[in-house]
Design a protein around this motif. Structure first.
Motif, PDB file in Angstrom:
ATOM      1  N   GLU A   4       0.824  -1.199   0.000  1.00  0.00           N
ATOM      2  CA  GLU A   4       0.000   0.000   0.000  1.00  0.00           C
ATOM      3  C   GLU A   4       0.864   1.257   0.000  1.00  0.00           C
ATOM      4  N   ARG A   5       0.374   2.261  -0.700  1.00  0.00           N
ATOM      5  CA  ARG A   5       1.048   3.563  -0.746  1.00  0.00           C
ATOM      6  C   ARG A   5      -0.010   4.613  -0.435  1.00  0.00           C
ATOM      7  N   THR A   6       0.155   5.299   0.677  1.00  0.00           N
ATOM      8  CA  THR A   6      -0.845   6.289   1.075  1.00  0.00           C
ATOM      9  C   THR A   6      -0.174   7.637   1.253  1.00  0.00           C
ATOM     10  N   LEU A   7      -0.723   8.628   0.582  1.00  0.00           N
ATOM     11  CA  LEU A   7      -0.183   9.978   0.719  1.00  0.00           C
ATOM     12  C   LEU A   7      -1.064  10.754   1.686  1.00  0.00           C
ATOM     13  N   ILE A   8      -0.429  11.267   2.731  1.00  0.00           N
ATOM     14  CA  ILE A   8      -1.135  11.997   3.780  1.00  0.00           C
ATOM     15  C   ILE A   8      -0.866  13.490   3.622  1.00  0.00           C
ATOM     16  N   ASN A   9      -1.898  14.266   3.730  1.00  0.00           N
ATOM     17  CA  ASN A   9      -1.755  15.722   3.714  1.00  0.00           C
ATOM     18  C   ASN A   9      -1.077  16.167   5.004  1.00  0.00           C
ATOM     19  N   GLU A  10       0.030  16.889   4.854  1.00  0.00           N
ATOM     20  CA  GLU A  10       0.823  17.259   6.032  1.00  0.00           C
ATOM     21  C   GLU A  10       0.044  18.162   6.987  1.00  0.00           C
ATOM     22  N   GLN A  11      -0.775  19.018   6.382  1.00  0.00           N
ATOM     23  CA  GLN A  11      -1.524  19.962   7.220  1.00  0.00           C
ATOM     24  C   GLN A  11      -2.575  19.244   8.080  1.00  0.00           C
ATOM     25  N   ASP A  12      -3.576  18.708   7.405  1.00  0.00           N
ATOM     26  CA  ASP A  12      -4.737  18.222   8.171  1.00  0.00           C
ATOM     27  C   ASP A  12      -4.731  16.710   8.348  1.00  0.00           C
ATOM     28  N   HIS A  13      -3.640  16.055   7.946  1.00  0.00           N
ATOM     29  CA  HIS A  13      -3.503  14.615   8.120  1.00  0.00           C
ATOM     30  C   HIS A  13      -4.592  13.809   7.423  1.00  0.00           C
ATOM     31  N   SER A  14      -5.220  14.423   6.428  1.00  0.00           N
ATOM     32  CA  SER A  14      -6.205  13.659   5.665  1.00  0.00           C
ATOM     33  C   SER A  14      -5.476  12.817   4.609  1.00  0.00           C
ATOM     34  N   VAL A  15      -6.160  11.816   4.116  1.00  0.00           N
ATOM     35  CA  VAL A  15      -5.593  10.950   3.082  1.00  0.00           C
ATOM     36  C   VAL A  15      -5.809  11.609   1.727  1.00  0.00           C
ATOM     37  N   VAL A  16      -4.715  11.925   1.052  1.00  0.00           N
ATOM     38  CA  VAL A  16      -4.835  12.517  -0.288  1.00  0.00           C
ATOM     39  C   VAL A  16      -5.221  11.436  -1.287  1.00  0.00           C
ATOM     40  N   PHE A  17      -4.488  10.345  -1.252  1.00  0.00           N
ATOM     41  CA  PHE A  17      -4.906   9.172  -2.036  1.00  0.00           C
ATOM     42  C   PHE A  17      -4.244   7.945  -1.434  1.00  0.00           C
ATOM     43  N   SER A  18      -4.739   6.816  -1.843  1.00  0.00           N
ATOM     44  CA  SER A  18      -4.161   5.567  -1.374  1.00  0.00           C
ATOM     45  C   SER A  18      -4.289   4.544  -2.485  1.00  0.00           C
ATOM     46  N   ASP A  19      -3.187   3.922  -2.820  1.00  0.00           N
ATOM     47  CA  ASP A  19      -3.237   2.880  -3.845  1.00  0.00           C
ATOM     48  C   ASP A  19      -2.132   1.866  -3.551  1.00  0.00           C
ATOM     49  N   PHE A  20      -1.801   1.041  -4.527  1.00  0.00           N
ATOM     50  CA  PHE A  20      -0.833  -0.030  -4.280  1.00  0.00           C
ATOM     51  C   PHE A  20       0.285  -0.025  -5.305  1.00  0.00           C
ATOM     52  N   THR A  21       1.421  -0.552  -4.895  1.00  0.00           N
ATOM     53  CA  THR A  21       2.579  -0.655  -5.798  1.00  0.00           C
ATOM     54  C   THR A  21       3.128  -2.078  -5.769  1.00  0.00           C
ATOM     55  N   LEU A  22       3.846  -2.401  -6.812  1.00  0.00           N
ATOM     56  CA  LEU A  22       4.709  -3.577  -6.769  1.00  0.00           C
ATOM     57  C   LEU A  22       5.849  -3.259  -5.812  1.00  0.00           C
ATOM     58  N   THR A  23       6.625  -4.251  -5.486  1.00  0.00           N
ATOM     59  CA  THR A  23       7.797  -3.945  -4.673  1.00  0.00           C
ATOM     60  C   THR A  23       8.986  -3.742  -5.615  1.00  0.00           C
ATOM     61  N   GLY A  24       9.748  -2.700  -5.333  1.00  0.00           N
ATOM     62  CA  GLY A  24      10.871  -2.372  -6.212  1.00  0.00           C
ATOM     63  C   GLY A  24      11.842  -1.473  -5.493  1.00  0.00           C
ATOM     64  N   ASN A  25      12.970  -1.247  -6.147  1.00  0.00           N
ATOM     65  CA  ASN A  25      13.974  -0.397  -5.532  1.00  0.00           C
ATOM     66  C   ASN A  25      15.027  -0.037  -6.567  1.00  0.00           C
ATOM     67  N   HIS A  26      15.836   0.924  -6.228  1.00  0.00           N
ATOM     68  CA  HIS A  26      16.924   1.273  -7.122  1.00  0.00           C
ATOM     69  C   HIS A  26      17.981   0.191  -7.130  1.00  0.00           C
ATOM     70  N   VAL A  27      18.696   0.142  -8.244  1.00  0.00           N
ATOM     71  CA  VAL A  27      19.833  -0.756  -8.329  1.00  0.00           C
ATOM     72  C   VAL A  27      21.033  -0.013  -7.777  1.00  0.00           C
ATOM     73  N   GLN A  28      21.821  -0.689  -6.974  1.00  0.00           N
ATOM     74  CA  GLN A  28      22.998  -0.040  -6.405  1.00  0.00           C
ATOM     75  C   GLN A  28      24.163  -0.094  -7.380  1.00  0.00           C
ATOM     76  N   ALA A  29      25.052   0.877  -7.237  1.00  0.00           N
ATOM     77  CA  ALA A  29      26.233   0.904  -8.100  1.00  0.00           C
ATOM     78  C   ALA A  29      27.010  -0.399  -7.907  1.00  0.00           C
TER      79      ALA A  29
END
Lengths: 246, 246
Positions: B29-54
Motif C-alpha cells: 500500500e502507498r498512502t499519501l497523507i496531507n501534512e496539514q490536516d492529516h487527511s488521506v490525499v490518495f491511497s493505492d498499491f505498488t509492486l515492490t521495487g527499488n533502485h539498483v545499487q552501483a
DNA sequence: CCAAAAGTGTTTGCAATACACCCATGC
DNA sequence: GCATGGGTGTATTGCAAACACTTTTGG
C-alpha cells in the motif's frame, strides 16, 4: 541536460539477416592499434550498441542505434533481455580497449538487448563511417567483444522460441518470397530440416500467405510461385498455440 | 562509492502466489497523507521495487528486494522485460508522491521487471516494516501506482507463455500437492478449464510427477494422493515443444 | 446418509509423419 | 538433354477432445 547520457545504461542490438541460405548477424570490427609502433594489438567484432541518453526511452535508443548502422527505418525490433553482470566489461582486452580510447565508460554498465530482423539483401553495407561492418553466419562467428557472444546466444534462443509462436520469419524475407525460401528460413533458424510436402501442407493452411500471379524469373530451374505475407489476415485468423502439457 | 545507487535504474518484482483457488499478486500500500490536516490525499498499491545499487547486478537487486519484502531465499525469479517509457513516472499522483516525500527520483527511471513464483501459504505477511502488504487476486486488482499495472500485465503474459513451455507451476505449490491442485493452478493462470480425465491423462505421462505413499488428511471428502515434482527426472526426460507452424 | 471432491475408459476426428516421383526452366 | 530446384498425394499413427459415473472420506 540535452545529449547527456546515462553512464550506466546502454542498448545493444543483435541484427539478424537471412540470405536464402543461412541466418546471419551483422557485426562491427573493433581493432586496437598500438600507438607506438602502429601494430595491431587485437582485432575482433562487436554487436552494435550505444549508451542511452538522458530522457530517452531504450526502445527509441534501439531504433536510433539500428538506424545509425543500417540507415533503415521501420524494422522489426524486439527487446529480449537485460544484461547486468558486474563482470561483463572486465575482460582484459575490453578494459584495454576502453582505456586506450579514453572512453568514459564505468566498470559496470547494464545493457538492454534487442534483436532486429531484416532482409539481408535490403541493406547496403557501405563500411559505414569507416567502420568495417560484416555479416557472419551464426554458425561461423568470429571472436566477439565483451559479453556479446552471450547476448547473441540469448537473442537466438528468444528468436527460436518466438519463431515457433508467431509469424515473424517474414521480416527476414523480401516482400515477395517463395515457399521454399520460407522452409529454408525455418530450417536455418531452428537448425533442422523439414519434409517439403509436409511443410508446404502446413503452409497451405495459413491463409495469410497470399499467392501472387507471379513467378520467379531468371532462375535455371522450374520457377517458383511468389507469395506475400498479410499481417492483416494473420491477425484475423490467429489461433492460440500450446506446448508443454496443454 | 559503496551503497550509492544508479539513479536512473530500478528493479520491480511482480510476486505471484497461488492459494489453491486463484492466482494472486503481492502488493504494497502507498498512502499519501496531507501534512496539514492529516487527511488521506490518495491511497493505492505498488509492486515492490527499488533502485539498483552501483556495482550491483540487477538479478542480485531483485533477489535483495524480494528478500526484503518476504524474508524468503531461493525462490523462482525470472527477468521478463525492461520498461523505459519516459512517461512512466509522470502521472500527477506519482509526481505528488515523489515530491511530497522528498524522494530523490529523476523524472526518467528505467526499471527491469522480474516476476517470482511462491507458494502463498509459505509467506507470513506481517505488515512488514509498517508497510501494509496484501495479496490480491490478479482479477481483482486495486488501483496501481506508476505504470505498475502495465508491468503486471506483461508479467502475466510472460508467465502464461512460460507455463505452457516449462514446468514452473510447481513453484507455486507446496512441496507435496495433489493433481487437482495442479489442474486448478493451470486453470487459474491460463483462465480456462480442463476436463479432469484428459488433464490427468496428460499428467500421468509426465514421469517427473512422483506419487507418494501418502494422502491428504483432514479433508471431508475422498482424500487425494500426494505428489512431488522431480526436476531431476524432468531434465532427463524433457522434450522440445512446438507451436505455430511446427 | 449426505456433501464434496477424487478418480477412472472409450470413442472419434484431426493432425503429424513418412515416403518417391514428375515438372519447368536456363544453359 | 541435363542439371537444378519446384511441386504434388496417400496411408498410418498418435494425440486431443468429448463425455458420465463410482468411490472415499468427514460431519
Amino acid at each position: 541536460m540535452p545529449g547527456a547520457i546515462i553512464p550506466n545504461l546502454s542498448v545493444d542490438c543483435v541484427i539478424f539477416g537471412f540470405d536464402s541460405k543461412e541466418l546471419n548477424v551483422l557485426l562491427v570490427e573493433r581493432t586496437l592499434i598500438n600507438e607506438q609502433d602502429h601494430s595491431v594489438v587485437f582485432s575482433d567484432f562487436t554487436l552494435t550498441g550505444n549508451h542511452v541518453q538522458a530522457g530517452e526511452d531504450p526502445d527509441a535508443a534501439a531504433v536510433r542505434i539500428l538506424n545509425d548502422l543500417t540507415g533503415l527505418h521501420d524494422i522489426y525490433l524486439e527487446q529480449f533481455h537485460t544484461f547486468g553482470s558486474t563482470q561483463r566489461l572486465l575482460k582484459k582486452k575490453d578494459q584495454m580497449w576502453i582505456h586506450s580510447l579514453g572512453l568514459n565508460i564505468p566498470d559496470h554498465v547494464i545493457t538492454v538487448g534487442y534483436y532486429s530482423l531484416i532482409d539481408c539483401t535490403s541493406v547496403e553495407i557501405t563500411n559505414h563511417m569507416s567502420r568495417n561492418v560484416r555479416w557472419f553466419p551464426v554458425n561461423e562467428l568470429p571472436e566477439l567483444a565483451f559479453d556479446h557472444l552471450n547476448i547473441l546466444q540469448k537473442a537466438l534462443e528468444h528468436l527460436r522460441i518466438k519463431l515457433k509462436q508467431e509469424p515473424i520469419g517474414f521480416e527476414l524475407l523480401s516482400e515477395k518470397f517463395t515457399l521454399t525460401q520460407v522452409q529454408r528460413l525455418y530450417e536455418a533458424i531452428l537448425g533442422t530440416t523439414f519434409d517439403p510436402r509436409n511443410f508446404r501442407k502446413k503452409l497451405s493452411q495459413m491463409k495469410y500467405l497470399i499467392p501472387l500471379d507471379e513467378k520467379q524469373t531468371a532462375v535455371r530451374h522450374k520457377p517458383a510461385k511468389l507469395y506475400i505475407f498479410s499481417r492483416d489476415v494473420y491477425e484475423r485468423t490467429r489461433k492460440t498455440h500450446h506446448g508443454f502439457l496443454i
